[in-house]
Scaffold this active site. Structure first.
Site, PDB file in Angstrom:
ATOM      1  N   ARG A  45       0.847  -1.188   0.000  1.00 35.23           N
ATOM      2  CA  ARG A  45       0.000   0.000   0.000  1.00 35.23           C
ATOM      3  C   ARG A  45       0.877   1.229   0.000  1.00 35.23           C
ATOM      4  O   ARG A  45       2.087   1.147   0.130  1.00 35.23           O
ATOM      5  CB  ARG A  45      -0.997   0.013   1.165  1.00 35.23           C
ATOM      6  CG  ARG A  45      -0.703  -0.742   2.403  1.00 35.23           C
ATOM      7  CD  ARG A  45       0.261  -0.087   3.377  1.00 35.23           C
ATOM      8  NE  ARG A  45       0.084   1.324   3.554  1.00 35.23           N
ATOM      9  CZ  ARG A  45       1.091   2.154   3.780  1.00 35.23           C
ATOM     10  NH1 ARG A  45       2.347   1.717   3.865  1.00 35.23           N
ATOM     11  NH2 ARG A  45       0.878   3.436   3.928  1.00 35.23           N
ATOM     12  N   GLY A  46       0.228   2.380  -0.200  1.00 36.71           N
ATOM     13  CA  GLY A  46       0.975   3.611  -0.398  1.00 36.71           C
ATOM     14  C   GLY A  46       1.042   3.905  -1.887  1.00 36.71           C
ATOM     15  O   GLY A  46       1.416   3.043  -2.683  1.00 36.71           O
ATOM     16  N   ALA A  47       0.675   5.111  -2.282  1.00 35.04           N
ATOM     17  CA  ALA A  47       0.512   5.427  -3.699  1.00 35.04           C
ATOM     18  C   ALA A  47       1.743   5.106  -4.555  1.00 35.04           C
ATOM     19  O   ALA A  47       1.624   4.454  -5.598  1.00 35.04           O
ATOM     20  CB  ALA A  47       0.119   6.893  -3.860  1.00 35.04           C
ATOM     21  N   ARG A  88      -7.545  -0.220  -6.747  1.00 29.89           N
ATOM     22  CA  ARG A  88      -7.639   0.888  -5.779  1.00 29.89           C
ATOM     23  C   ARG A  88      -7.932   2.165  -6.571  1.00 29.89           C
ATOM     24  O   ARG A  88      -7.065   2.648  -7.299  1.00 29.89           O
ATOM     25  CB  ARG A  88      -6.327   1.066  -5.000  1.00 29.89           C
ATOM     26  CG  ARG A  88      -5.799  -0.142  -4.229  1.00 29.89           C
ATOM     27  CD  ARG A  88      -6.567  -0.444  -2.952  1.00 29.89           C
ATOM     28  NE  ARG A  88      -6.739   0.647  -2.035  1.00 29.89           N
ATOM     29  CZ  ARG A  88      -5.864   1.006  -1.085  1.00 29.89           C
ATOM     30  NH1 ARG A  88      -4.717   0.364  -0.962  1.00 29.89           N
ATOM     31  NH2 ARG A  88      -6.142   1.991  -0.254  1.00 29.89           N
ATOM     32  N   GLN A 197      -2.302   2.143  10.125  1.00 27.00           N
ATOM     33  CA  GLN A 197      -1.012   2.228   9.430  1.00 27.00           C
ATOM     34  C   GLN A 197       0.028   2.999  10.228  1.00 27.00           C
ATOM     35  O   GLN A 197       1.220   2.719  10.129  1.00 27.00           O
ATOM     36  CB  GLN A 197      -1.193   2.884   8.052  1.00 27.00           C
ATOM     37  CG  GLN A 197      -2.016   2.075   7.074  1.00 27.00           C
ATOM     38  CD  GLN A 197      -3.463   2.523   7.045  1.00 27.00           C
ATOM     39  OE1 GLN A 197      -4.031   2.886   8.072  1.00 27.00           O
ATOM     40  NE2 GLN A 197      -4.072   2.497   5.875  1.00 27.00           N
ATOM     41  N   ASP A 238      -2.215  10.495  -1.870  1.00 28.97           N
ATOM     42  CA  ASP A 238      -2.596   9.486  -2.856  1.00 28.97           C
ATOM     43  C   ASP A 238      -3.022  10.114  -4.171  1.00 28.97           C
ATOM     44  O   ASP A 238      -2.949   9.472  -5.208  1.00 28.97           O
ATOM     45  CB  ASP A 238      -3.716   8.602  -2.297  1.00 28.97           C
ATOM     46  CG  ASP A 238      -3.182   7.627  -1.267  1.00 28.97           C
ATOM     47  OD1 ASP A 238      -2.936   6.469  -1.627  1.00 28.97           O
ATOM     48  OD2 ASP A 238      -2.977   8.034  -0.114  1.00 28.97           O
ATOM     49  N   ASN A 248      -5.606  12.093   0.960  1.00 26.51           N
ATOM     50  CA  ASN A 248      -4.709  11.252   1.740  1.00 26.51           C
ATOM     51  C   ASN A 248      -5.573  10.427   2.691  1.00 26.51           C
ATOM     52  O   ASN A 248      -6.796  10.533   2.699  1.00 26.51           O
ATOM     53  CB  ASN A 248      -3.692  12.110   2.508  1.00 26.51           C
ATOM     54  CG  ASN A 248      -2.556  11.282   3.087  1.00 26.51           C
ATOM     55  OD1 ASN A 248      -1.942  10.484   2.382  1.00 26.51           O
ATOM     56  ND2 ASN A 248      -2.282  11.430   4.364  1.00 26.51           N
ATOM     57  N   LYS A 249      -4.947   9.594   3.483  1.00 22.21           N
ATOM     58  CA  LYS A 249      -5.674   8.683   4.361  1.00 22.21           C
ATOM     59  C   LYS A 249      -6.705   9.423   5.209  1.00 22.21           C
ATOM     60  O   LYS A 249      -6.468  10.531   5.663  1.00 22.21           O
ATOM     61  CB  LYS A 249      -4.680   7.938   5.254  1.00 22.21           C
ATOM     62  CG  LYS A 249      -5.284   6.849   6.096  1.00 22.21           C
ATOM     63  CD  LYS A 249      -6.049   5.819   5.258  1.00 22.21           C
ATOM     64  CE  LYS A 249      -5.184   5.162   4.199  1.00 22.21           C
ATOM     65  NZ  LYS A 249      -5.947   4.216   3.354  1.00 22.21           N
TER      66      LYS A 249
END
Length: 355
Positions: A45-47, A88, A197, A238, A248-249
């Site tokens: 995960r993570g863009a 995603r 996370q 993201d 973002n998250k």
């Protein structure tokens, strides 16, 4: 560096981030469908990491193809790309990476390049993107380090470190670079509910680097800001719209509003590939909705009553007015972002064209 993902002769090897911090295990994906599952299930995960993973998914899909002709392979590439693109929806790096791989394939196919050479070229392209990501993160760190305090506490939300990239990290890369330059920094890591996370991943990797880290419940930041215990906030992204609005998250927007109220600088660190010029503003960014069980259950135990409705958006959007600066591998962007982003994108495209 922490080996987030790696191209191996047998397939693409992923550090299983769902098992951290207590178990360091790896998942080997041997075809593009398995890569898609790894992305969808947040094993990776993570863009930036999602983008390179998708590129490697295209590469392994083409490499394992038994197509005997270019038309047949072209049809297969379209299926591979569609499968990976559906994993995603928010992280624009996913679509950027898939399109870059498709552009590479289309150019080779248009030149009637033999299929074995196409396979080798796509593997090389994906591996080059891996190297470029690490280099970009280190450049971001170099540009952003001076923005952080010489001494003090930095708050971050979610995980924008080595685990979210191919190595070094975006937001955490800036923190790493500042520490390497002698800044005496410690970190407050929001736990980042519901997937944790920050608690699981950010704390784990910063402690690996001997950077003092304290995990906070997500609702603690405002009180600590009011007490003067936070000197800066830095997060990843993201997707960044053309006007600077940033996805973002989930929870990032709240942190940005609190930082603005308390006069604390709020920085975003992300590569240029995260900026989506085709999305004019943040209201147009698609927000991924994830499974209700991520909210209802913790460590396999149900935490909510049956029948309660659940909301689980994976991301929120922080308006550009709350962002002090956006740190990229090409330099630092400041408001008005619609102008600075366009200028940087034009310069980057000009250099690519010249090269």
């Amino acid at each position: 560096m922490i080996p987030t993902l790696e191209w191996l002769p047998a397939g693409v090897n992923f550090l299983d981030q769902t098992k951290l911090p207590l178990e360091e295990t790896y998942v080997l994906a041997t075809d593009y469908k398995q890569v898609a599952t790894v992305i969808r299930d947040m094993i990776v995960r993570g863009a930036p990491a999602i983008g390179v993973s998708a590129a490697m998914g295209v590469a392994i899909g083409v490499d394992r193809s038994t197509a005997a002709s270019l038309p047949a392979l072209t049809e297969e590439v379209a299926v591979i790309a569609k499968t990976l693109a559906e994993t995603r929806p928010t992280a624009v790096n996913l679509f950027w990476a898939i399109q870059r791989m498709r552009d590479k394939y289309n150019a080779l196919a248009a030149a009637n390049t033999p299929i074995p050479e196409i396979k080798a070229a796509l593997i090389a392209e994906a591996r080059q993107m891996y190297d470029e990501d690490i280099a970009a993160c280190k450049q971001m760190g170099a540009h952003g380090a001076a923005l952080l305090p010489q001494e003090g506490t930095v708050l971050t939300h979610c995980n924008a470190g080595a685990l979210a990239t191919c190595g070094y990290g975006t937001a955490l890369g800036v923190i790493r670079a500042a520490v390497e330059r002698g800044h005496k920094i410690d970190v407050f890591a929001d736990e980042t509910r519901p997937y944790l996370q920050g608690a699981r991943l950010t704390a784990w990797e910063l402690l690996h680097d001997n950077i003092p880290t304290t995990v906070l419940c997500d609702n603690m930041a405002g009180a600590l800001m009011r007490q003067g215990r936070i000197q800066a906030v830095i997060v990843g992204a993201d997707r960044i719209a053309a006007n600077g609005d940033t996805a973002n998250k989930i929870g990032t927007y709240s942190v940005a509003v609190l930082a603005k109220e308390h006069g604390i600088p709020f920085y975003v660190a992300a590569p240029l590939s995260t900026i989506d010029l085709a999305t004019a503003h943040g209201d147009l960014i698609p927000i991924e909705q994830r499974a209700a069980t991520e909210v209802t259950h913790s460590n396999g135990k149900q935490m909510t009553p049956n029948g309660a409705a659940i909301q689980n958006p994976a991301f929120d959007v922080t308006p550009a007015k709350y962002i002090t600066a956006i740190i990229t591998e090409r330099g630092v962007l400041r408001a008005p972002y619609n102008e600075s982003i366009q200028q940087m994108a034009t310069e980057a495209n000009s250099q690519l064209t010249t090269a």
